[in-house]
Design a protein around this motif. Structure first.
Motif, short mmCIF file in Angstrom:
data_model
loop_
_atom_site.label_atom_id
_atom_site.label_comp_id
_atom_site.label_asym_id
_atom_site.label_seq_id
_atom_site.Cartn_x
_atom_site.Cartn_y
_atom_site.Cartn_z
N LEU A 42 -22.03 33.19 32.62
CA LEU A 42 -22.78 31.48 32.40
C LEU A 42 -23.40 31.63 33.91
O LEU A 42 -24.04 30.58 34.09
N GLU A 43 -22.50 31.64 35.06
CA GLU A 43 -23.07 31.29 36.34
C GLU A 43 -24.16 32.03 37.08
O GLU A 43 -24.92 31.57 37.82
N GLU A 46 -27.03 30.60 35.84
CA GLU A 46 -27.61 29.18 36.17
C GLU A 46 -28.65 29.50 37.27
O GLU A 46 -28.61 28.93 38.11
N GLY A 47 -28.27 30.74 37.86
CA GLY A 47 -29.45 30.96 38.79
C GLY A 47 -28.37 31.47 39.96
O GLY A 47 -29.49 32.48 41.51
N HIS A 48 -27.08 31.39 40.50
CA HIS A 48 -26.71 32.38 41.37
C HIS A 48 -26.27 33.97 41.19
O HIS A 48 -26.80 34.28 40.51
N SER A 49 -26.58 34.29 42.89
CA SER A 49 -26.77 35.67 43.01
C SER A 49 -25.72 36.42 43.19
O SER A 49 -25.26 35.97 42.07
N ILE A 50 -25.90 38.22 42.74
CA ILE A 50 -24.61 38.51 41.77
C ILE A 50 -24.17 38.63 43.43
O ILE A 50 -22.35 38.24 42.90
N MET A 51 -24.07 39.06 43.85
CA MET A 51 -22.83 37.68 45.37
C MET A 51 -22.21 36.47 45.99
O MET A 51 -21.54 36.93 45.47
N GLU A 52 -22.82 36.02 45.59
CA GLU A 52 -23.09 34.72 45.49
C GLU A 52 -21.63 34.90 44.01
O GLU A 52 -20.76 33.48 44.14
N VAL A 53 -21.89 35.08 42.11
CA VAL A 53 -21.17 35.21 41.97
C VAL A 53 -19.86 35.98 42.07
O VAL A 53 -18.46 35.60 41.78
N ARG A 56 -17.20 33.70 44.56
CA ARG A 56 -16.99 32.52 43.46
C ARG A 56 -15.65 32.99 42.49
O ARG A 56 -14.82 31.94 42.53
N LEU A 57 -15.77 33.83 41.72
CA LEU A 57 -15.15 34.38 41.27
C LEU A 57 -14.06 35.22 41.78
O LEU A 57 -13.37 35.70 40.63
N ASP A 62 -20.09 44.92 41.77
CA ASP A 62 -20.63 46.15 40.19
C ASP A 62 -20.19 45.54 39.18
O ASP A 62 -20.98 45.38 37.87
N THR A 63 -18.83 44.62 38.59
CA THR A 63 -18.52 43.52 38.57
C THR A 63 -19.23 42.74 37.43
O THR A 63 -20.06 42.62 36.51
N VAL A 64 -19.66 42.29 38.31
CA VAL A 64 -21.19 41.49 37.92
C VAL A 64 -22.36 41.87 37.50
O VAL A 64 -22.43 41.36 36.54
#
Length: 119
Positions: A42-43, A46-53, A56-57, A62-64
């Motif tokens: 879902l993150e 919403e258009g967030h980058s992999i690094m941003e997600v 945030r989480l 690599d998990t993202v």
């Protein structure tokens, strides 16, 4: 200055898929791993980058990437766990019956008796 990485395919989530993912997040009985994977998707949607997600989480990038890719390839079904390698688990009381681990008490010699010392 950092170099931009390779272009990642956009993550598109339909309304039906979004409803399923949000339902998994709201349900109390959902496994925490599945809820986190839903949150990742879902993150990203919403258009967030992999690094941003990942920031945030508080998880590894690599998990993202892994769960994002699996969702793109398989949809919500891709967020489940894959079968584990090896023999399947044995349910119930059969699990405790392992004759190869039981000691054969008939073949064990009785302890040697130490004679008493004369006084």
């Amino acid at each position: 200055m950092s170099r931009p990485g390779p272009r990642i395919p956009p993550l598109w989530v339909s309304d039906a898929q979004r409803a399923v993912l949000e339902g998994w997040l709201r349900r109390r009985s959902t496994a925490q791993a599945l809820a986190q994977r839903s949150r990742i998707v879902l993150e990203c949607a919403e258009g967030h980058s992999i690094m941003e997600v990942s920031r945030r989480l508080r998880i590894a990038p690599d998990t993202v990437r892994t769960w994002r890719r699996r969702f793109i390839e398989h949809g919500p079904d891709g967020l489940g766990d894959e079968p584990r390698p090896g023999a399947p688990r044995i349910p119930g009381p059969q699990r405790t019956h392992r004759p190869h681990l039981q000691r054969n008490t008939a073949t064990i010699r009785p302890a040697l008796r130490i004679p008493e010392r004369p006084t």
